[in-house]
Design a protein around this motif. Sequence first.
Motif, mmCIF file in Angstrom:
data_model
loop_
_atom_site.group_PDB
_atom_site.id
_atom_site.type_symbol
_atom_site.label_atom_id
_atom_site.label_comp_id
_atom_site.label_asym_id
_atom_site.label_seq_id
_atom_site.Cartn_x
_atom_site.Cartn_y
_atom_site.Cartn_z
ATOM 1 N N ILE A 128 0.846 -1.187 0.000
ATOM 2 C CA ILE A 128 0.000 0.000 0.000
ATOM 3 C C ILE A 128 0.883 1.240 0.000
ATOM 4 C CG2 ILE A 128 -1.750 1.309 1.239
ATOM 5 C CD1 ILE A 128 -2.751 -1.377 2.374
ATOM 6 N N PHE A 129 0.825 2.014 -1.076
ATOM 7 C CA PHE A 129 1.554 3.273 -1.153
ATOM 8 C C PHE A 129 0.675 4.426 -0.670
ATOM 9 C CE2 PHE A 129 4.589 6.285 -2.586
ATOM 10 C CZ PHE A 129 3.904 7.301 -3.218
ATOM 11 N N ALA A 130 -0.581 4.370 -1.039
ATOM 12 C CA ALA A 130 -1.525 5.412 -0.610
ATOM 13 C C ALA A 130 -2.907 4.800 -0.475
ATOM 14 C CB ALA A 130 -1.559 6.560 -1.612
ATOM 15 N N LEU A 131 -3.605 5.225 0.572
ATOM 16 C CA LEU A 131 -4.943 4.712 0.864
ATOM 17 C C LEU A 131 -5.873 5.914 0.911
ATOM 18 C CD1 LEU A 131 -6.646 2.254 1.608
ATOM 19 C CD2 LEU A 131 -5.876 2.502 3.956
ATOM 20 N N ASN A 132 -6.777 5.998 -0.028
ATOM 21 C CA ASN A 132 -7.631 7.172 -0.121
ATOM 22 C C ASN A 132 -8.966 6.878 0.568
ATOM 23 O OD1 ASN A 132 -8.596 9.673 -0.713
ATOM 24 N ND2 ASN A 132 -8.412 9.479 -2.933
ATOM 25 N N THR A 133 -10.046 7.036 -0.127
ATOM 26 C CA THR A 133 -11.349 6.840 0.499
ATOM 27 C C THR A 133 -11.580 5.367 0.850
ATOM 28 O OG1 THR A 133 -12.286 8.729 -0.673
ATOM 29 C CG2 THR A 133 -13.832 7.087 0.159
ATOM 30 N N MET A 134 -12.088 5.141 2.060
ATOM 31 C CA MET A 134 -12.512 3.817 2.505
ATOM 32 C C MET A 134 -13.995 3.884 2.834
ATOM 33 S SD MET A 134 -9.315 2.656 4.924
ATOM 34 C CE MET A 134 -9.611 0.890 4.710
ATOM 35 N N GLY A 135 -14.652 2.749 2.690
ATOM 36 C CA GLY A 135 -16.084 2.797 2.953
ATOM 37 C C GLY A 135 -16.693 1.440 3.174
ATOM 38 N N TRP A 136 -17.983 1.479 3.483
ATOM 39 C CA TRP A 136 -18.785 0.275 3.671
ATOM 40 C C TRP A 136 -19.992 0.331 2.749
ATOM 41 C CZ3 TRP A 136 -17.153 -3.692 6.651
ATOM 42 C CH2 TRP A 136 -16.135 -3.442 7.576
ATOM 43 N N GLU A 174 -34.141 -4.249 8.885
ATOM 44 C CA GLU A 174 -33.818 -3.861 7.507
ATOM 45 C C GLU A 174 -32.336 -3.570 7.297
ATOM 46 O OE1 GLU A 174 -36.224 -2.590 9.473
ATOM 47 O OE2 GLU A 174 -36.425 -0.407 9.178
ATOM 48 N N ASP A 175 -31.547 -3.576 8.366
ATOM 49 C CA ASP A 175 -30.098 -3.455 8.220
ATOM 50 C C ASP A 175 -29.446 -4.797 7.897
ATOM 51 O OD1 ASP A 175 -30.193 -1.180 10.979
ATOM 52 O OD2 ASP A 175 -29.949 -0.656 8.867
ATOM 53 N N THR A 176 -30.220 -5.859 7.932
ATOM 54 C CA THR A 176 -29.702 -7.188 7.622
ATOM 55 C C THR A 176 -29.167 -7.237 6.196
ATOM 56 O OG1 THR A 176 -31.158 -8.296 9.183
ATOM 57 C CG2 THR A 176 -30.288 -9.624 7.360
ATOM 58 N N ALA A 177 -27.904 -7.629 6.065
ATOM 59 C CA ALA A 177 -27.253 -7.653 4.752
ATOM 60 C C ALA A 177 -25.839 -8.201 4.911
ATOM 61 C CB ALA A 177 -27.185 -6.252 4.151
ATOM 62 N N VAL A 178 -25.199 -8.449 3.778
ATOM 63 C CA VAL A 178 -23.768 -8.670 3.776
ATOM 64 C C VAL A 178 -23.103 -7.311 3.613
ATOM 65 C CG1 VAL A 178 -21.809 -9.771 2.635
ATOM 66 C CG2 VAL A 178 -24.003 -10.971 2.773
ATOM 67 N N TYR A 179 -22.201 -7.003 4.511
ATOM 68 C CA TYR A 179 -21.519 -5.718 4.513
ATOM 69 C C TYR A 179 -20.117 -5.894 3.912
ATOM 70 C CZ TYR A 179 -25.179 -3.513 7.226
ATOM 71 O OH TYR A 179 -26.385 -2.986 7.624
ATOM 72 N N TYR A 180 -19.805 -5.037 2.940
ATOM 73 C CA TYR A 180 -18.539 -5.106 2.227
ATOM 74 C C TYR A 180 -17.701 -3.869 2.482
ATOM 75 C CZ TYR A 180 -20.772 -8.799 -0.531
ATOM 76 O OH TYR A 180 -21.418 -9.941 -0.938
ATOM 77 N N CYS A 181 -16.431 -4.098 2.730
ATOM 78 C CA CYS A 181 -15.462 -3.016 2.855
ATOM 79 C C CYS A 181 -14.969 -2.649 1.458
ATOM 80 C CB CYS A 181 -14.302 -3.488 3.722
ATOM 81 S SG CYS A 181 -12.983 -2.289 3.956
ATOM 82 N N ASN A 182 -14.693 -1.369 1.260
ATOM 83 C CA ASN A 182 -14.235 -0.885 -0.036
ATOM 84 C C ASN A 182 -13.158 0.166 0.183
ATOM 85 O OD1 ASN A 182 -14.647 1.404 -2.313
ATOM 86 N ND2 ASN A 182 -15.128 -0.605 -3.148
ATOM 87 N N ALA A 183 -12.158 0.174 -0.695
ATOM 88 C CA ALA A 183 -11.077 1.151 -0.528
ATOM 89 C C ALA A 183 -10.429 1.482 -1.861
ATOM 90 C CB ALA A 183 -10.023 0.619 0.436
#
Length: 121
Positions: free
Chosen positions: A28-36, A88-97
């Motif tokens: 990892i040289f640079a890590l910008n936006t991360m999210g769910w 209604e929050d039931t789901a598979v949650y994915y990390c993204n970057a």
Amino acid sequence: QVQLVESGGGLVQPGGSLRLSCAASGTIFALNTMGWYRQAPGKQRELVATVTSGSSTKYADSVRGRFTISRVNAKNTVYLQMNSLKPEDTAVYYCNADIRTSWFTNMENYWGQGTQVTVSS
């Protein structure tokens, strides 16, 4: 070369809380936006929350005020604190970057494998 590994999902009763973690590893040289993001059965994947490297945040209307996204840059880790959970929050949650692996490469988008969150009594 780059992996996003989520943890912290599980079964919780309505009104309960969970905390998800996602750690980025590898070159990892640079890590910008991360999210769910999350995907419920039969539905499209949707944005939950994002946080930039400068800690600016964005939330889906459905979770604003209940979920909090944060990150620790020194650990290449992003968290999602989920309170007042609803069925209604039931789901598979994915990390993204968005990650650059070297000075010479462009930013690329990566996904984790997903972690199941089930809200049920």
